[in-house]
Design a protein around this motif. Structure first.
Motif, mmCIF file in Angstrom:
data_model
loop_
_atom_site.group_PDB
_atom_site.id
_atom_site.type_symbol
_atom_site.label_atom_id
_atom_site.label_comp_id
_atom_site.label_asym_id
_atom_site.label_seq_id
_atom_site.Cartn_x
_atom_site.Cartn_y
_atom_site.Cartn_z
ATOM 1 N N THR A 170 0.724 -1.205 0.069
ATOM 2 C CA THR A 170 -0.211 0.097 -0.127
ATOM 3 C C THR A 170 0.874 1.309 -0.088
ATOM 4 O O THR A 170 1.917 1.308 0.295
ATOM 5 C CB THR A 170 -1.002 0.071 1.274
ATOM 6 N N VAL A 213 -7.194 3.397 1.187
ATOM 7 C CA VAL A 213 -6.816 2.396 2.398
ATOM 8 C C VAL A 213 -8.054 2.748 3.549
ATOM 9 O O VAL A 213 -8.064 1.856 4.097
ATOM 10 C CB VAL A 213 -5.606 2.400 2.742
ATOM 11 N N ASN A 250 2.142 -2.867 4.790
ATOM 12 C CA ASN A 250 1.332 -1.852 5.113
ATOM 13 C C ASN A 250 2.047 -0.659 5.275
ATOM 14 O O ASN A 250 2.793 -0.020 6.248
ATOM 15 C CB ASN A 250 0.690 -1.967 6.565
ATOM 16 N N ASN A 251 2.209 0.273 4.415
ATOM 17 C CA ASN A 251 3.134 1.387 4.273
ATOM 18 C C ASN A 251 2.118 2.578 4.141
ATOM 19 O O ASN A 251 2.717 3.556 4.460
ATOM 20 C CB ASN A 251 4.114 1.256 2.951
ATOM 21 N N THR A 309 -4.572 0.659 8.186
ATOM 22 C CA THR A 309 -3.881 -0.636 8.313
ATOM 23 C C THR A 309 -4.739 -1.735 8.725
ATOM 24 O O THR A 309 -4.562 -2.764 8.326
ATOM 25 C CB THR A 309 -2.870 -0.274 9.300
ATOM 26 N N VAL A 343 -6.966 -3.134 5.694
ATOM 27 C CA VAL A 343 -6.269 -3.777 4.882
ATOM 28 C C VAL A 343 -5.799 -5.130 5.452
ATOM 29 O O VAL A 343 -6.042 -6.237 4.697
ATOM 30 C CB VAL A 343 -4.877 -2.854 4.222
ATOM 31 N N THR A 344 -5.531 -5.220 6.688
ATOM 32 C CA THR A 344 -4.909 -6.126 7.327
ATOM 33 C C THR A 344 -6.088 -7.311 7.534
ATOM 34 O O THR A 344 -5.871 -8.396 7.294
ATOM 35 C CB THR A 344 -4.275 -5.818 8.573
ATOM 36 N N VAL A 353 3.599 -10.187 7.369
ATOM 37 C CA VAL A 353 3.003 -8.624 7.423
ATOM 38 C C VAL A 353 4.004 -7.657 7.802
ATOM 39 O O VAL A 353 4.432 -7.801 8.725
ATOM 40 C CB VAL A 353 1.708 -8.668 8.362
ATOM 41 N N THR A 362 4.476 -3.786 8.568
ATOM 42 C CA THR A 362 3.906 -2.575 8.865
ATOM 43 C C THR A 362 5.041 -1.307 9.052
ATOM 44 O O THR A 362 6.077 -1.517 9.845
ATOM 45 C CB THR A 362 3.019 -2.463 10.153
ATOM 46 N N GLN A 401 -0.776 2.676 15.436
ATOM 47 C CA GLN A 401 -0.700 1.602 14.512
ATOM 48 C C GLN A 401 0.145 0.362 14.811
ATOM 49 O O GLN A 401 0.112 -0.573 14.242
ATOM 50 C CB GLN A 401 -0.247 2.496 13.239
ATOM 51 N N HIS A 448 -0.343 -3.709 15.193
ATOM 52 C CA HIS A 448 0.430 -4.639 14.317
ATOM 53 C C HIS A 448 0.807 -5.634 15.475
ATOM 54 O O HIS A 448 1.011 -6.606 15.257
ATOM 55 C CB HIS A 448 1.532 -3.866 13.852
#
Ligand code: NAP
Length: 255
Positions: A14, A61, A86-87, A116, A119-120, A135, A137, A160, A164
């Motif tokens: 992303t 996102v 997850n960027n 995040t 999408v996750t 994954v 992040t 975030q 994660h």
């Protein structure tokens, strides 16, 4: 090495339209992944996907429907989704808590934290089903420290990171590795976005020192993705040599 058909490993990145995400897409493609490049700027991800033989999926996102469409797009590509990066994210402004801009806070929380999450959540079943999921992040040193004027961003990055790291326990026993990448200063469009297109102010962030490049971070993500399934690089903090913390850096020519 490239693979095709059902053996193909798919990596979803992303925020692939610039900076760290774009560089990561290139590195993972060079490692043989079919890269799904997701971001809002369609022209940029289309050109990138064309260049690296990947797939561009225009995705905001923060929009659960768009993220569901991203997951469906992955179903149409042969192979299995084994990497999620997850960027997508960033900062807006540098106001004190007293002067906080609510729209900026909302943007930071929706993009970094809820983005995040969306999408996750959407891709986790596929990552588990791949038999060897990962994954990554991209949080920040702002997930580890706080600084004046940074509460909107640091609080979002802390959240975030908490999201994660929670997965590490919740997914125990499932074939998914989890890596948090926490960069210091990286020269990307980050500061331009933060300061609403003010080029001079953005350039000032990197003045007098050598910041990290997007490729510096992408290469580490590539290393993480190329470890064997039992090796989980849990949390990686990467700073320029000249940066000790969010607020302490050595500059050759101070402003
Ligand atoms: P960047 O060049 O501004 O890239 C940010 C990316 O996020 C862009 O591709 C942007 O794409 C995407 N994005 C933003 N909002 C989005 C949304 N709603 N939906 C989908 N994509 C969205 O900055 P960067 O430095 O590469 O940032 C990447 C990550 O690294 C961010 O999470 C940032 O917080 C983190 N980070 C950066 C630094 C730094 O110093 N640069 C340091 C630590 C951590 P579109 O605008 O096309 O959607």
């Amino acid at each position: 090495m490239t693979t095709s058909g059902h053996d193909q490993r798919i990596a979803v990145v992303t925020g692939a339209s610039s900076g760290i995400g774009e560089a990561t897409a290139r590195v993972l493609a060079a490692q043989g992944f079919h890269v799904v490049a997701a971001a809002r700027r369609a022209d940029r991800i289309a050109a990138l996907a064309d260049e690296i033989g990947g797939t561009a999926v225009v995705t905001d996102v923060t929009d659960p429907d768009a993220v569901a469409a991203l997951a469906e797009a992955c179903d149409r590509i042969p192979g299995s989704v084994s990497v999620l990066v997850n960027n997508a994210g960033g900062a807006k402004g540098l106001a004190s808590v007293e002067q906080a801009d609510l729209e900026h806070w909302r943007w930071m929380w929706e993009t970094n934290v809820l983005g995040t999450l969306h999408v996750t959540r959407a891709l986790l079943p596929k990552l588990v089903a791949s038999g060897d999921g990962l994954v990554v992040t991209v949080t920040s040193i702002a997930a580890l420290e706080i600084y004046d004027g940074g509460a909107g961003y640091t609080s979002a990055k802390h959240a975030q990171s908490a999201l994660h790291r929670t997965l590490r326990g919740e997914l125990l026993g499932k074939p998914v590795r989890l890596t948090e990448i926490a960069p210091g200063m990286v020269d990307t469009e980050f500061s331009l976005v933060r300061f609403d297109g003010d080029r001079e102010r953005a350039d000032g962030v990197y003045h007098g020192l050598t910041p990290l490049t997007a490729t510096d971070i992408a290469e580490v993500i590539g290393f993480v993705a190329s470890r064997p399934p039992h090796v989980d690089l849990d949390q990686i903090v990467i700073r320029p040599r000249d940066q000790a913390s969010a607020t302490r850096a050595h500059r050759v020519e101070p402003r």
